[in-house]
Design a protein around this motif. Structure first.
Motif: not given
Length: 109
Positions: A39-65
């Protein structure tokens, strides 16, 4: 359609996508790479999260290609991606107008 025709079509589509990327990259601040997309983006927010011992990333992009050869609308206002692999975010370097003018030979000289 033969296998060669299909391969030529896919190669042409990828070349068109690369050319579009080259034309729009200067409009964006970040390059974001996930396990499935680029992706290309003008704003990026990466939030690490965990559930049942598994880590994943919640990524939000604004104005993206979105780099996706099969997608007809690659410009999107907001994208939310959940990924279980690493996320790479790189801030793009901005060049000043003089550098661009000199590099393209459009400096009026």
């Amino acid at each position: 359609m033969s296998a060669e025709d299909l391969e030529n079509y896919e190669t042409d589509m990828e070349l068109q996508l690369y050319r579009e990327y080259r034309d729009v990259v200067h409009l964006f601040n970040y390059v974001v790479e996930t396990e499935r997309r680029f992706y290309l983006a003008n704003q990026v927010d990466v939030t690490p999260r965990s559930s049942d011992g598994e880590v994943y990333f919640d990524v939000t992009l604004q104005d993206a290609w979105v780099w996706d050869v099969y997608r007809t609308a690659r410009f999107v206002r907001q994208v939310r991606v959940i990924t279980f692999k690493d996320v790479n975010v790189e801030e793009l370097a901005k060049t000043d107008d003089l550098t661009v003018e000199k590099a393209t030979g459009m400096d009026g000289a």
